[in-house]
Enzyme design. Structure first.
Site, short mmCIF file in Angstrom:
data_model
loop_
_atom_site.label_atom_id
_atom_site.label_comp_id
_atom_site.label_asym_id
_atom_site.label_seq_id
_atom_site.Cartn_x
_atom_site.Cartn_y
_atom_site.Cartn_z
N CYS A 104 0.80 -1.23 0.00
CA CYS A 104 0.00 0.00 0.00
C CYS A 104 0.84 1.29 0.00
O CYS A 104 1.43 1.61 -1.01
CB CYS A 104 -1.00 -0.04 1.15
SG CYS A 104 -2.42 1.03 0.86
N ARG A 138 -12.37 7.04 -1.36
CA ARG A 138 -11.26 6.11 -1.14
C ARG A 138 -11.68 4.73 -1.62
O ARG A 138 -12.86 4.39 -1.61
CB ARG A 138 -10.93 6.05 0.37
CG ARG A 138 -10.39 7.32 0.94
CD ARG A 138 -10.01 7.14 2.40
NE ARG A 138 -8.87 6.23 2.56
CZ ARG A 138 -7.61 6.60 2.41
NH1 ARG A 138 -7.30 7.84 2.09
NH2 ARG A 138 -6.63 5.72 2.58
N HIS A 204 -3.68 -5.47 2.32
CA HIS A 204 -3.38 -5.61 3.75
C HIS A 204 -4.09 -6.87 4.24
O HIS A 204 -4.68 -7.60 3.46
CB HIS A 204 -3.96 -4.43 4.54
CG HIS A 204 -3.47 -3.09 4.18
ND1 HIS A 204 -2.27 -2.60 4.60
CD2 HIS A 204 -4.04 -2.09 3.46
CE1 HIS A 204 -2.12 -1.36 4.16
NE2 HIS A 204 -3.18 -1.03 3.46
N1 GLN Z 1 -1.87 6.88 2.25
C1 GLN Z 1 -2.07 6.09 1.10
C2 GLN Z 1 -3.43 6.29 0.47
O1 GLN Z 1 -4.39 6.56 1.12
C3 GLN Z 1 -1.82 4.63 1.42
C4 GLN Z 1 -2.75 4.08 2.46
C5 GLN Z 1 -2.37 2.73 2.97
O2 GLN Z 1 -1.19 2.37 3.10
N2 GLN Z 1 -3.39 1.95 3.36
O3 GLN Z 1 -3.57 6.16 -0.72
#
Ligand code: GLN
Length: 265
Positions: A104, A138, A204
């Site tokens: 990620c 998101r 994850h």
């Molecule tokens: N900060 C990054 C995003 O939101 C990665 C998030 C994460 O590692 N889950 O895209």
């Protein structure tokens, strides 16, 4: 017990975790614990090094480099240091066929940049990809992808939550194809990146405890010597396989929910 020089007992998996105190959301640290436990179960030594702020990485000293996910603020915090102190070592490690697993936020930083509303965070540029914020929510949910490994189709399941959308450039190839979930950008149906032994993914979960076959695949690559893939004895994975099945079921359920939301039911 004294193992033969090349016997299993003499093997050591040398792992270097990058910024483990910062880049660790959704229990991404669990990936390290899983590797350690599987090594212990097989009589393989596990040598763990943490490379934090200011620490350089020695590409010859480790077989497996790892970085977990992080919030935007964590990524902003580490990016410049990562370029200054770790880029050269990691690029050399990648060229030498060392395993690099990036999850990620860490995955985004393997690429050229991560562009946020008010700034651009420069990445390592080790793989040719770019991450941008775009209008829209998101990308959150359970995810399932199909991956081709050694000519065989295998499945990875996990969880994603990212604002950034990642686009692979040039010759880069994805890690897998999205079966359920969003993947790199919610549009092209691809998830992650894989170039030789460098792997980036949004999954994850943490990733490896739910996908032990993949943990073993990466471990065997990391332990390979003289072009010879290391053999790993099988372990009793009954519990881990159930964890994988739960993750797959969750991905299928999320898909059903998303479909119903789209239909307004
Ligand atoms: N900060 C990054 C995003 O939101 C990665 C998030 C994460 O590692 N889950 O895209």
């Amino acid at each position: 017990m004294n193992g033969a020089v090349n016997g299993p007992a003499s093997r050591t998996l040398r792992v270097c975790a990058l910024y483990p105190s910062r880049m660790n959301i959704y229990a991404d640290r669990g990936n390290m614990i899983l590797l350690e436990r599987r090594c212990a179960a097989r009589g393989i030594e596990f040598a763990y090094t943490a490379a934090e702020h200011g620490d350089a990485v020695d590409p010859a000293a480790h077989d497996f480099f790892y970085i977990g996910g992080g919030q935007d603020r964590d990524q902003i915090e580490i990016a410049a240091d990562m370029r200054a102190t770790k880029r050269a070592g990691l690029a050399e490690a990648a060229d030498a066929g060392k395993v690099i697993l990036a999850v990620c936020g860490g995955y985004q930083l393997l690429g050229d940049f991560y562009e946020l509303a008010d700034r651009r965070v420069e990445g390592l540029g080790i793989v040719d990809l770019q991450t941008v914020r775009e209008p829209g929510p998101r990308l959150i949910g359970n995810v399932m992808i199909d991956v081709e490994v050694d000519g065989e189709r295998r499945r990875l399941a996990g969880f994603e939550n990212h604002g950034g959308r990642t686009y692979l450039k040039g010759e880069e190839r994805p890690l897998g194809k999205v079966v359920e979930g969003f993947g790199n950008n919610g549009k092209d149906g691809f998830e992650g990146v894989r170039r030789d032994n460098v792997v980036g993914t949004y999954l994850h979960g943490p990733l490896l405890p739910k996908n032990t076959w993949f943990a073993d695949h990466l471990t065997s690559l990391a332990l390979s010597a003289g072009g010879q893939r290391a053999e790993l004895e099988p372990l009793d994975d009954a519990l881990e396989l159930r964890a994988h099945e739960c993750a797959e079921r969750a991905a299928k359920r999320s898909h059903g929910l998303r479909a119903r939301l789209r239909l307004g039911r």
